[in-house]
Design a protein around this motif. Structure first.
Motif, PDB file in Angstrom:
ATOM      1  N   UNK A   1      47.417  34.621  30.221  1.00 13.37           N
ATOM      2  CA  UNK A   1      46.090  34.850  30.810  1.00 13.37           C
ATOM      3  C   UNK A   1      45.226  35.596  29.799  1.00 13.37           C
ATOM      4  N   UNK A   2      43.972  35.170  29.676  1.00 10.80           N
ATOM      5  CA  UNK A   2      43.033  35.888  28.796  1.00 10.80           C
ATOM      6  C   UNK A   2      41.756  36.177  29.576  1.00 10.80           C
ATOM      7  N   UNK A   3      41.512  37.466  29.801  1.00  7.77           N
ATOM      8  CA  UNK A   3      40.310  37.931  30.496  1.00  7.77           C
ATOM      9  C   UNK A   3      39.518  38.872  29.594  1.00  7.77           C
ATOM     10  N   UNK A   4      38.425  39.477  30.124  1.00  4.72           N
ATOM     11  CA  UNK A   4      37.563  40.346  29.305  1.00  4.72           C
ATOM     12  C   UNK A   4      38.321  41.512  28.660  1.00  4.72           C
ATOM     13  N   UNK A   5      39.224  42.138  29.428  1.00  6.28           N
ATOM     14  CA  UNK A   5      39.964  43.290  28.892  1.00  6.28           C
ATOM     15  C   UNK A   5      40.877  42.848  27.744  1.00  6.28           C
ATOM     16  N   UNK A   6      41.498  41.684  27.908  1.00  6.68           N
ATOM     17  CA  UNK A   6      42.377  41.157  26.858  1.00  6.68           C
ATOM     18  C   UNK A   6      41.572  40.872  25.593  1.00  6.68           C
ATOM     19  N   UNK A   7      40.381  40.306  25.804  1.00  6.12           N
ATOM     20  CA  UNK A   7      39.501  39.984  24.673  1.00  6.12           C
ATOM     21  C   UNK A   7      39.127  41.263  23.922  1.00  6.12           C
ATOM     22  N   UNK A   8      38.763  42.283  24.674  1.00  2.86           N
ATOM     23  CA  UNK A   8      38.356  43.568  24.066  1.00  2.86           C
ATOM     24  C   UNK A   8      39.522  44.213  23.311  1.00  2.86           C
ATOM     25  N   UNK A   9      40.732  44.066  23.858  1.00  2.71           N
ATOM     26  CA  UNK A   9      41.908  44.725  23.253  1.00  2.71           C
ATOM     27  C   UNK A   9      42.677  43.834  22.282  1.00  2.71           C
ATOM     28  N   UNK A  10      42.118  42.627  22.016  1.00  4.11           N
ATOM     29  CA  UNK A  10      42.791  41.682  21.099  1.00  4.11           C
ATOM     30  C   UNK A  10      44.245  41.441  21.515  1.00  4.11           C
ATOM     31  N   UNK A  11      44.406  41.120  22.799  1.00  2.00           N
ATOM     32  CA  UNK A  11      45.751  40.892  23.327  1.00  2.00           C
ATOM     33  C   UNK A  11      45.718  39.716  24.299  1.00  2.00           C
ATOM     34  N   UNK A  12      46.897  39.299  24.742  1.00  2.00           N
ATOM     35  CA  UNK A  12      46.995  38.320  25.823  1.00  2.00           C
ATOM     36  C   UNK A  12      48.014  38.849  26.828  1.00  2.00           C
ATOM     37  N   UNK A  13      47.854  38.432  28.080  1.00  4.43           N
ATOM     38  CA  UNK A  13      48.854  38.802  29.091  1.00  4.43           C
ATOM     39  C   UNK A  13      49.813  37.635  29.289  1.00  4.43           C
ATOM     40  N   UNK A  14      51.125  37.901  29.187  1.00  8.28           N
ATOM     41  CA  UNK A  14      52.147  36.868  29.395  1.00  8.28           C
ATOM     42  C   UNK A  14      52.850  37.096  30.730  1.00  8.28           C
ATOM     43  N   UNK A  15      52.976  36.050  31.518  1.00  4.52           N
ATOM     44  CA  UNK A  15      53.671  36.129  32.803  1.00  4.52           C
ATOM     45  C   UNK A  15      54.808  35.101  32.809  1.00  4.52           C
ATOM     46  N   UNK A  16      56.016  35.583  33.015  1.00  2.00           N
ATOM     47  CA  UNK A  16      57.196  34.718  32.999  1.00  2.00           C
ATOM     48  C   UNK A  16      57.386  34.019  34.334  1.00  2.00           C
ATOM     49  N   UNK A  17      57.743  32.737  34.286  1.00  3.10           N
ATOM     50  CA  UNK A  17      57.972  31.977  35.529  1.00  3.10           C
ATOM     51  C   UNK A  17      59.305  32.352  36.165  1.00  3.10           C
TER      52      UNK A  17
END
Length: 510
Positions: free
Chosen positions: A375-391
């Protein structure tokens, strides 16, 4: 935090919206795996876009999500058998009755399932034509033509094809269908030693498919005389187990056919001493049943759970643009993320569909079993990161964009291993060692996979089937494992009280 709903909506509105979305789209499963396994399975293979039901019972449309899994396993197996100097070929789908009837024991094993072509247009055929249930009788008349001397051996052929077995007992997608895809290998050797060696080499490849690709633990072993391939000398198999139903499932088989078919089809050769001899033969196969076993073992109440090694899409990237967010920046970050992953060899896609909310997309890709969601949202963009969610376990982790490839690789490897470990833990918890008939019946009533000492007599096995017959189906031997526990002197057979000769797995099966 990335991945949430729009912040200015109330919780009531959110739950109303979720219900509406679910109602409109049909997302989510109505059956639970532990409550109604049969309904759950039927629902998940359709909702997860693996199959579509066809208008002929027992036949199913295999959708791209299925075919991509099949092609990944096919690529692995095909490369491995080519290293063994096995060559691909293709034989016709049709079999003449005279050839089919030639090997009596063999055809008796398949007779109820053989489909016949009896008409051409409105005209009855003078001689009906069978559709192959397997290809021994199709191929071996030509082996006798091609094999003359020892220099013609070994002859090692494989074909990727479909077969038809006209099942009447509970057709089930992947598990028991009237037409299915498989590979079938048919090999001929000068000596039994060569045949014996290949049987086990192929069985090891089948173990790899199940354990290393599909993350399913299997037991390698030998089938009983009663359960072996009709007309063969002996059958080895990899056996899986489905804890929810308490049923074993034959994963794939590798048969030594001995010289029975060689005798019937006169597959003879002149050996190095100039003497006439008969070949030793093997046949071996695995089918699209593998995919059904994967669904049964790993799927959950959200849908499919695909092991990363076989998933068509290993990583799905989803933009999460909140109100007033830098939408263009988020979209570019998503594009860059997918591009980086694809260049590094991952199977990755981005979901830019505008008519669905991020929450709907999460559920949709969970239903289809994609191993990892980014997932990439505004906070991820600002922090140069991505959120990973495992199935597999729903755990979330934020990773820096500059460490994307290394960390995604680690996460996927971890998911693959975890799926196997969890499946093995559940399977092992269902294995029960028994020594008496009462213990056996008790374990069977609790849906166990039972390891018991056995006298290895066919009549005793038939008796076990007869005595356990009921609504749930009879118990039978699954296999005698190659890794045999110690058999203490004086140990008696659980079913006959005769001296036991080996340990054997028993249970109900598909």
């Amino acid at each position: 935090m990335a991945g949430g709903d729009t912040k200015n909506s109330s919780s009531n509105a959110k739950s109303r919206k979720k219900k509406e979305v679910k109602k409109e789209t049909g997302l989510g499963l109505s059956s639970k795996k532990d409550e109604n396994f049969g309904e759950w399975y039927s629902e998940v293979v359709v909702s997860g876009e693996l199959i579509e039901y066809y208008d002929i019972s027992g036949c199913y449309i295999l959708r791209p999500w299925t075919m991509s899994i099949w092609e990944i396993m096919q690529a692995f197996f095909d490369a491995e058998i080519k290293k063994m100097k096995i060559k691909n070929c293709y034989f016709p789908l049709f079999v003449s009755p005279s050839v089919l009837q030639k090997e009596k024991d063999h055809i008796e094993g398949f007779a109820p399932e053989v489909a016949w072509v009896t008409k051409s247009g409105q005209t009855d055929l003078e001689v009906p034509i069978a559709i192959r249930p397997t290809s021994e009788t199709v191929m071996y008349p030509y082996y006798s033509k091609w094999i003359r001397g020892h220099r013609d051996l070994p002859l090692k052929l494989n074909q990727w094809c479909n077969v038809v077995r006209w099942e009447f007992s509970n057709p089930t997608p992947f598990i028991r269908s009237r037409e299915f895809l498989w590979q079938e290998g048919h090999t001929a050797f000068a000596t039994k030693e060569e045949a014996d060696k290949e049987v086990l080499e192929i069985l090891e490849l089948y173990r790899c498919i199940y354990e290393e690709y599909l993350a399913i633990p299997v037991i390698k072993g030998k089938k009983s005389e009663h359960e072996k391939f009709a007309g063969g000398l002996y059958t080895t198999s990899v056996e899986a187990f489905v804890p929810q139903t308490g049923r074993g499932i034959q994963g794939a088989t590798s048969h030594c056919l001995g010289q029975n078919f060689a005798k019937m089809f006169e597959i003879n050769f002149e050996n190095e001493k100039g003497e006439k001899a008969m070949v030793w033969q093997n046949s071996w196969a695995y089918s699209t049943r593998t995919i059904g076993v994967m669904v049964m073992v790993h799927g959950d109440d959200k849908g499919l759970v695909l092991p990363p090694k076989v998933a068509a899409v290993q990583v799905i990237v989803i933009p999460v643009p909140y109100k007033d967010a830098d939408t263009d920046g988020i979209i570019k970050a998503c594009e860059a993320t997918v591009e980086t992953l694809i260049k590094s060899g991952f199977r990755a896609e981005v979901d830019f569909r505008e008519n669905y909310s991020p929450g709907w997309k999460y559920s949709n890709w969970e239903l289809k079993g994609v191993p990892l969601r980014i997932e990439i949202g505004p906070k991820d963009l600002a922090n140069q990161q991505v959120r990973c969610v495992r199935r597999d376990n729903s755990s979330k982790i934020d990773i820096p964009m500059d460490k994307l490839v290394v960390q995604v690789e680690e996460i996927l490897a971890n998911i693959q291993q975890n799926l196997f470990d969890v499946a093995k833990q559940k399977r092992d918890a269902c294995i029960q060692i028994v020594k008496t008939w009462d213990e056996f019946m008790e374990a069977l009533s609790h849906k166990k996979m039972i390891l018991a000492p056995w006298c290895d007599e066919e009549e005793v096995e038939k008796d076990v089937k007869a005595r356990t017959k009921g609504e749930m189906g009879a118990a039978k031997s699954l296999c005698s494992p190659f890794e045999q526990p110690a058999l203490d002197e004086g140990t008696l057979c659980f079913a006959s009280s005769k001296p036991a000769k080996k340990w054997t797995y028993w249970g109900r099966s598909y």
